[in-house]
Write an enzyme that holds these catalytic residues in place. Structure first.
Site, short mmCIF file in Angstrom:
data_model
loop_
_atom_site.label_atom_id
_atom_site.label_comp_id
_atom_site.label_asym_id
_atom_site.label_seq_id
_atom_site.Cartn_x
_atom_site.Cartn_y
_atom_site.Cartn_z
CG ASP A 75 -2.02 1.03 0.94
OD1 ASP A 75 -2.85 0.70 -0.13
OD2 ASP A 75 -2.24 2.02 1.51
CG ASP A 160 6.73 7.06 -11.17
OD1 ASP A 160 6.75 7.73 -9.91
OD2 ASP A 160 7.00 6.05 -11.57
P1 ITT Z 1 -3.59 -2.27 -5.33
O1 ITT Z 1 -4.03 -1.80 -4.28
O2 ITT Z 1 -4.20 -3.31 -6.21
O3 ITT Z 1 -1.95 -2.66 -5.23
P2 ITT Z 1 -3.52 0.68 -5.91
O4 ITT Z 1 -2.86 1.34 -7.20
O5 ITT Z 1 -4.91 0.79 -5.86
O6 ITT Z 1 -3.28 -0.94 -6.67
P3 ITT Z 1 -2.50 1.67 -3.57
O7 ITT Z 1 -4.07 1.61 -3.15
O8 ITT Z 1 -1.59 1.38 -2.83
O9 ITT Z 1 -2.57 0.83 -5.23
O10 ITT Z 1 -2.51 3.19 -4.30
C1 ITT Z 1 -1.21 3.49 -4.57
C2 ITT Z 1 -1.22 4.76 -5.47
O11 ITT Z 1 -0.31 5.80 -5.11
C3 ITT Z 1 -1.09 4.36 -7.04
O12 ITT Z 1 -2.10 4.08 -7.67
C4 ITT Z 1 -0.32 5.55 -7.50
O13 ITT Z 1 -1.22 6.55 -7.85
C5 ITT Z 1 0.36 6.25 -6.45
N1 ITT Z 1 1.65 5.55 -6.32
C6 ITT Z 1 2.39 4.41 -5.41
N2 ITT Z 1 3.49 4.18 -5.87
C7 ITT Z 1 3.86 5.02 -6.67
C8 ITT Z 1 5.10 5.16 -7.53
O14 ITT Z 1 6.06 4.39 -7.30
N3 ITT Z 1 5.03 5.98 -8.47
C9 ITT Z 1 4.03 6.72 -8.73
N4 ITT Z 1 2.87 6.74 -8.21
C10 ITT Z 1 2.69 5.88 -7.06
#
Ligand code: ITT
Length: 201
Positions: A75, A160
């Site tokens: 997360d 990003d």
């Molecule tokens: P899962 O729950 O299925 O893993 P999700 O995209 O909904 O997918 P999260 O609830 O953890 O995952 O939300 C993370 C969001 O934060 C993701 O959709 C991106 O918009 C942002 N994010 C996280 N890590 C990132 C990264 O390395 N680079 C850019 N944006 C990132």
């Protein structure tokens, strides 16, 4: 701690960008990395926690009840200082459930322009490893940066294109996957989890 067989591991994500990064970050484990789809898990777990750690735990534990394999959940999100830490745990849904990465970036730039303050931010990543409904290990990684005034670069995913690494004056989207892994919140969290796994082996 019970150590599962790590020949195969499920990454509990539907985010293709995260999955791509984990295939590289977990390479030292020499495990076969499976997606939820590969593991035929089509249930969606609601993220009802109030922190990255709680949501990572929730996803790892819940999904591990659908498979015999160990499950790693991530997360993560972006905390922007001038927005009092938003979008934070709501990073994925920041611009609504159907929005694209580009929509989220646009909304962030608009909000930051209105805030007219400093542009510092950090990415946070919480990881949880679970097996058979039991939490085995967890870790966290962070990285600090500056939000640019316009998107730059085509690599990576999510926020990003507007996340600038100050030392390089480049956004994560302008870095190669290997370069992003030298700085990213996810690579730091993964390195710490791998260290803990090694120590408990
Ligand atoms: P899962 O729950 O299925 O893993 P999700 O995209 O909904 O997918 P999260 O609830 O953890 O995952 O939300 C993370 C969001 O934060 C993701 O959709 C991106 O918009 C942002 N994010 C996280 N890590 C990132 C990264 O390395 N680079 C850019 N944006 C990132």
């Amino acid at each position: 701690m019970r150590i599962p067989d790590l020949t195969r591991i499920v990454i509990a994500t539907r985010n293709g960008g995260k999955l791509r990064e984990f295939r590289v970050l977990l390479a030292p484990m020499k495990s076969e990395v499976l997606s939820l789809e590969d593991a035929s898990i089509d249930t969606d777990i609601e993220e009802t926690g109030s922190s990255f750690t709680e949501n990572a735990r929730l996803k790892a534990i819940s999904y591990s009840r659908f498979t015999r394999l160990p499950v790693l959940a991530d997360d993560s999100g972006l905390e922007v200082t001038a927005l009092d830490g938003r979008p934070g745990i709501h990073s994925a849904r920041y611009a609504g459930p159907e929005a694209s990465d580009a929509d989220r970036v646009r909304k962030l730039l608009l909000e930051l322009a209105e805030a007219a303050g400093e542009r510092s931010a950090r990415f946070v990543c919480a990881l949880a490893l679970s097996w058979d409904g039991e939490l085995l290990l967890e870790s966290e990684g962070q990285c600090s940066g500056i939000i640019g005034t316009e998107p730059r670069g085509t690599g990576g995913f999510g926020y990003d294109p507007v996340f600038i690494v100050p030392e390089l004056n480049k956004t994560f989207a302008e870095l190669s996957a290997t370069e992003k892994n030298l700085y990213s919140h996810r690579s730091r969290a993964a390195a710490s989890l791998l260290r803990e796994l090694l120590n408990s082996a």
